[in-house]
Design an enzyme around this catalytic site. Structure first.
Site, PDB file in Angstrom:
ATOM      1  CD  GLU A  35      -3.250  -0.912   2.070  1.00  0.00           C
ATOM      2  OE1 GLU A  35      -4.133  -1.566   2.168  1.00  0.00           O
ATOM      3  OE2 GLU A  35      -2.968  -0.230   3.262  1.00  0.00           O
ATOM      4  CD  GLU A  61      -4.800 -10.835  -6.094  1.00  0.00           C
ATOM      5  OE1 GLU A  61      -5.921 -10.801  -5.584  1.00  0.00           O
ATOM      6  OE2 GLU A  61      -3.740  -9.154  -5.922  1.00  0.00           O
TER       7      GLU A  61
END
Length: 146
Positions: free
Chosen positions: A58, A69
């Site tokens: 993040e 992913e």
């Protein structure tokens, strides 16, 4: 859900699905999610037997956040992997989580026949084919201007 994967046509299954799951959970342990607290790990299996892991990273500028992913896809692309057939997603959520829409779009470019397996630390499991999660992806054909 049973642990034997559905094998996409023309592909072979991972010899050890448990190892792929372990790689996803190991990546989850490295996730950087100070804003959402939603840590995710992912592991992609290529037909040549290599595993590529990624975790979410993040950022205070939320749009700069990288999903697990897509981090795994980037690792596979850098390594020159071909034939990405299986993705395991690991999270600490109550329910097994599919990839987000942006990840589905990226995955569809490189692995349209991808089998996705999702697990949580609490034992929840789910399985999807990418084509079911994203039945009409934006593709190279979408760019055809002729």
């Amino acid at each position: 859900m049973h642990t034997s994967p559905v094998v996409p046509a023309g592909r072979s299954a991972p010899a050890d699905l448990g190892a792929l799951r372990e790689a996803a959970f190991a990546a989850l342990d490295r996730a950087y999610a100070p804003y959402s607290g939603f840590r995710v790990g992912a592991a992609l299996w290529s037909d040549d037997g290599r595993v590529f892991a990624g975790c979410n990273v993040e950022n205070a500028s939320y749009a700069a956040t990288l999903c697990a992913e897509r981090a795994a896809v980037a690792a596979a692309v850098v390594a020159g992997a071909q034939g990405l057939s299986y993705l395991v997603v690991a999270s600490e959520a109550h329910e097994a989580s599919p990839p987000c829409g942006e990840c589905r779009q990226v995955l569809s470019e490189l692995a349209p026949d991808l089998q996705i397996l999702s697990y949580t630390r609490g034992g929840a499991e789910a399985r999807w084919m990418l084509s079911v999660l994203l039945p009409h992806p934006f593709s190279q054909q979408s760019l055809d201007r002729s």
